[in-house]
Design a protein around this motif. Structure first.
Motif, PDB file in Angstrom:
ATOM      1  N   CYS A  44       0.798  16.864  27.534  1.00  0.00           N
ATOM      2  CA  CYS A  44       2.043  15.872  28.032  1.00  0.00           C
ATOM      3  C   CYS A  44       3.090  16.937  28.601  1.00  0.00           C
ATOM      4  O   CYS A  44       3.681  16.516  29.529  1.00  0.00           O
ATOM      5  N   ALA A  45       3.377  18.142  27.745  1.00  0.00           N
ATOM      6  CA  ALA A  45       4.493  19.042  28.354  1.00  0.00           C
ATOM      7  C   ALA A  45       3.949  19.626  29.565  1.00  0.00           C
ATOM      8  O   ALA A  45       4.900  19.796  30.685  1.00  0.00           O
ATOM      9  N   ALA A  46       2.730  19.850  30.263  1.00  0.00           N
ATOM     10  CA  ALA A  46       2.230  20.200  31.454  1.00  0.00           C
ATOM     11  C   ALA A  46       2.312  19.057  32.420  1.00  0.00           C
ATOM     12  O   ALA A  46       2.683  19.381  33.597  1.00  0.00           O
ATOM     13  N   MET A  47       2.080  18.051  32.084  1.00  0.00           N
ATOM     14  CA  MET A  47       1.829  16.868  33.074  1.00  0.00           C
ATOM     15  C   MET A  47       2.844  16.121  33.158  1.00  0.00           C
ATOM     16  O   MET A  47       3.116  15.057  34.120  1.00  0.00           O
TER      17      MET A  47
ATOM     18  N   ARG B 273       9.260  13.357  32.371  1.00  0.00           N
ATOM     19  CA  ARG B 273       9.707  12.136  31.196  1.00  0.00           C
ATOM     20  C   ARG B 273       9.747  13.210  29.907  1.00  0.00           C
ATOM     21  O   ARG B 273      10.622  12.356  28.900  1.00  0.00           O
ATOM     22  N   VAL B 274       9.177  14.030  29.729  1.00  0.00           N
ATOM     23  CA  VAL B 274       9.262  14.900  28.282  1.00  0.00           C
ATOM     24  C   VAL B 274      10.656  15.583  28.335  1.00  0.00           C
ATOM     25  O   VAL B 274      10.740  16.659  29.197  1.00  0.00           O
ATOM     26  N   THR B 275      11.293  15.791  27.270  1.00  0.00           N
ATOM     27  CA  THR B 275      12.222  16.369  27.005  1.00  0.00           C
ATOM     28  C   THR B 275      12.262  17.722  26.259  1.00  0.00           C
ATOM     29  O   THR B 275      12.867  18.601  26.591  1.00  0.00           O
ATOM     30  N   ALA B 276      11.308  17.737  25.276  1.00  0.00           N
ATOM     31  CA  ALA B 276      10.915  18.947  24.371  1.00  0.00           C
ATOM     32  C   ALA B 276       9.583  18.585  23.887  1.00  0.00           C
ATOM     33  O   ALA B 276       9.358  17.570  23.536  1.00  0.00           O
ATOM     34  N   VAL B 277       8.841  19.611  23.295  1.00  0.00           N
ATOM     35  CA  VAL B 277       7.657  19.440  22.660  1.00  0.00           C
ATOM     36  C   VAL B 277       7.569  20.553  21.456  1.00  0.00           C
ATOM     37  O   VAL B 277       8.148  21.587  21.565  1.00  0.00           O
ATOM     38  N   ALA B 278       6.802  19.821  20.508  1.00  0.00           N
ATOM     39  CA  ALA B 278       6.519  20.750  19.442  1.00  0.00           C
ATOM     40  C   ALA B 278       5.044  20.575  19.205  1.00  0.00           C
ATOM     41  O   ALA B 278       4.295  19.553  18.921  1.00  0.00           O
TER      42      ALA B 278
ATOM     43  N   VAL C 255       8.842  22.465  30.302  1.00  0.00           N
ATOM     44  CA  VAL C 255       9.698  21.924  29.504  1.00  0.00           C
ATOM     45  C   VAL C 255       9.567  22.685  28.197  1.00  0.00           C
ATOM     46  O   VAL C 255       8.869  23.417  27.897  1.00  0.00           O
ATOM     47  N   PRO C 256      10.959  22.645  27.302  1.00  0.00           N
ATOM     48  CA  PRO C 256      10.790  23.612  26.232  1.00  0.00           C
ATOM     49  C   PRO C 256       9.856  23.073  25.083  1.00  0.00           C
ATOM     50  O   PRO C 256       9.546  22.101  24.713  1.00  0.00           O
ATOM     51  N   VAL C 257       9.276  24.262  24.722  1.00  0.00           N
ATOM     52  CA  VAL C 257       8.137  24.219  23.853  1.00  0.00           C
ATOM     53  C   VAL C 257       8.096  25.012  22.418  1.00  0.00           C
ATOM     54  O   VAL C 257       8.359  26.109  22.623  1.00  0.00           O
ATOM     55  N   THR C 258       8.217  24.498  21.375  1.00  0.00           N
ATOM     56  CA  THR C 258       8.261  25.212  20.077  1.00  0.00           C
ATOM     57  C   THR C 258       6.797  25.196  19.500  1.00  0.00           C
ATOM     58  O   THR C 258       6.325  23.931  19.108  1.00  0.00           O
ATOM     59  N   ILE C 259       6.151  26.254  18.924  1.00  0.00           N
ATOM     60  CA  ILE C 259       4.994  26.279  18.509  1.00  0.00           C
ATOM     61  C   ILE C 259       5.165  26.752  17.011  1.00  0.00           C
ATOM     62  O   ILE C 259       5.727  27.813  16.648  1.00  0.00           O
ATOM     63  N   TRP C 260       4.455  25.796  16.106  1.00  0.00           N
ATOM     64  CA  TRP C 260       4.947  25.973  14.642  1.00  0.00           C
ATOM     65  C   TRP C 260       3.554  26.064  13.883  1.00  0.00           C
ATOM     66  O   TRP C 260       2.705  25.346  14.136  1.00  0.00           O
ATOM     67  N   HIS C 261       3.516  27.199  12.985  1.00  0.00           N
ATOM     68  CA  HIS C 261       2.274  27.280  12.419  1.00  0.00           C
ATOM     69  C   HIS C 261       2.234  28.069  11.148  1.00  0.00           C
ATOM     70  O   HIS C 261       3.059  28.929  10.892  1.00  0.00           O
ATOM     71  N   GLY C 262       1.267  27.637  10.066  1.00  0.00           N
ATOM     72  CA  GLY C 262       1.400  28.269   8.943  1.00  0.00           C
ATOM     73  C   GLY C 262       0.276  29.595   8.892  1.00  0.00           C
ATOM     74  O   GLY C 262      -0.558  29.633   9.368  1.00  0.00           O
ATOM     75  N   ALA C 263       0.964  30.952   8.305  1.00  0.00           N
ATOM     76  CA  ALA C 263      -0.095  31.826   8.422  1.00  0.00           C
ATOM     77  C   ALA C 263      -1.172  31.789   7.321  1.00  0.00           C
ATOM     78  O   ALA C 263      -2.000  32.541   7.537  1.00  0.00           O
ATOM     79  N   GLU C 264      -0.861  30.897   6.289  1.00  0.00           N
ATOM     80  CA  GLU C 264      -2.201  30.681   5.527  1.00  0.00           C
ATOM     81  C   GLU C 264      -2.915  29.569   5.875  1.00  0.00           C
ATOM     82  O   GLU C 264      -3.857  29.159   4.927  1.00  0.00           O
ATOM     83  N   ASP C 265      -2.777  29.193   7.218  1.00  0.00           N
ATOM     84  CA  ASP C 265      -3.788  27.863   7.491  1.00  0.00           C
ATOM     85  C   ASP C 265      -5.094  28.150   7.429  1.00  0.00           C
ATOM     86  O   ASP C 265      -5.614  29.187   8.204  1.00  0.00           O
TER      87      ASP C 265
END
Length: 297
Positions: free
Chosen positions: A118-121, A125-130, A244-254
């Motif tokens: 969605c962020a790429a295409m 329409r998209v304001t921000a992506v997580a 568009v602005p993208v924030t990537i969230w992830h747990g180190a212990e995943d």
């Protein structure tokens, strides 16, 4: 170990939204009904019923979370199996019917690839992506062998022995419906200690496992298998074009999706931000949903 007490709510009733040629998109909503819209994309195997834990945080921030079931999943009408890149157009179809113009997107786990698409295409329409605990692109910076046992088996079987994947999922969902408590215990075996501490905050075993059982609604295993097939191959998306602005969230212990998937996506997406929670696992977004939503406001 992360141990928190989080408010939970009952799973809302899905709304059947008609789009296109009388196709139905099963849609769950959380948060503020009059708030700024955020499309929330579920994992695999899961459905839109899995975001009750985000309701309070969204309501307090004036955000309306719209969580659709992907084609063939839950209450949604099946479509011919496709690629991740086919989904953004379906998001805009639903947005148009709901009267939503511009919107943010949050993709969790197996919903991460679809959020990136969605962020790429959909930059108009998209304001921000997580992307939270997002699965990497198989065939690019990820391999099927990276995932935990159940996902690894299904990603492999859906390509080589789809009949066996269908059988495995069918048996799993029947057992989960018969004994939600046993299903949750089985699920916990694949989680990190931090994740296991969070599971009791998500409600009763029946509520916890609903994100899985409700995925096999009108079409049985078909939509979930199509979902696995889509993320078992390259996405058909050039993430290097994302503007568009993208924030990537992830747990180190995943233990379910390795953190290096997030690191690789961050390296490829221009001007993206990477946040790694040092003591969190795959369920890290449950404990950190407030800061994720803040990034989308």
């Amino acid at each position: 170990m992360l141990s928190v007490a989080l408010p939970t709510v009952a799973i809302p009733k899905a709304r059947d939204v008609e789009v296109g040629d009388q196709r139905i998109v099963g849609t769950y909503e959380y948060g503020d009904p009059g708030g700024s819209p955020v499309f929330v994309l579920h994992g695999t195997p899961a459905c839109g019923a899995g975001f009750a834990w985000a309701d309070d945080a969204a309501r307090g921030r004036g955000l309306r979370l719209i969580a659709p079931d992907r084609p063939g999943v839950g209450r949604s009408t099946p479509r011919p199996a496709g690629r991740v890149a086919d989904y953004p157009r379906q998001v805009t179809e639903l947005a148009d019917v709901l009267g939503v113009g511009r919107f943010a997107v949050l993709g969790y786990s197996g919903g991460g690839p679809y959020a990136a698409a969605c962020a790429a295409m959909l930059s108009d329409r998209v304001t921000a992506v997580a992307v939270a605990s997002g699965m990497g692109q198989v065939g690019a910076w990820a391999t099927i062998g990276d995932f935990e046992k159940t996902d690894r088996q299904l990603l492999d079987m859906v390509q080589k022995r789809p009949w066996l994947a269908r059988l495995m999922l069918g048996v799993s969902v029947r057992l989960a419906r018969l004994s939600p408590k046993s299903a949750v215990k089985s699920f916990e075996k694949e989680l990190s200690p931090a994740d296991r501490a969070l599971v009791p905050t998500l409600g009763s075993p029946k509520e916890v496992i609903a994100l899985f059982t409700e995925a096999f609604g009108r079409s049985g295993t078909r939509g979930v298998l199509d979902d696995y097939a889509a993320i078992a191959q390259t996405w058909g998306v050039d993430v290097g074009t994302i503007a568009v602005p993208v924030t990537i969230w992830h747990g180190a212990e995943d233990t379910m999706v390795p953190v290096r998937h997030a690191e690789a996506l961050h390296a490829l997406v221009p001007n993206s931000e990477l946040v790694i929670w040092p003591d969190a696992g795959h369920l890290g977004p449950v404990a950190h949903i407030g800061e994720i939503l803040d990034s989308l406001r």
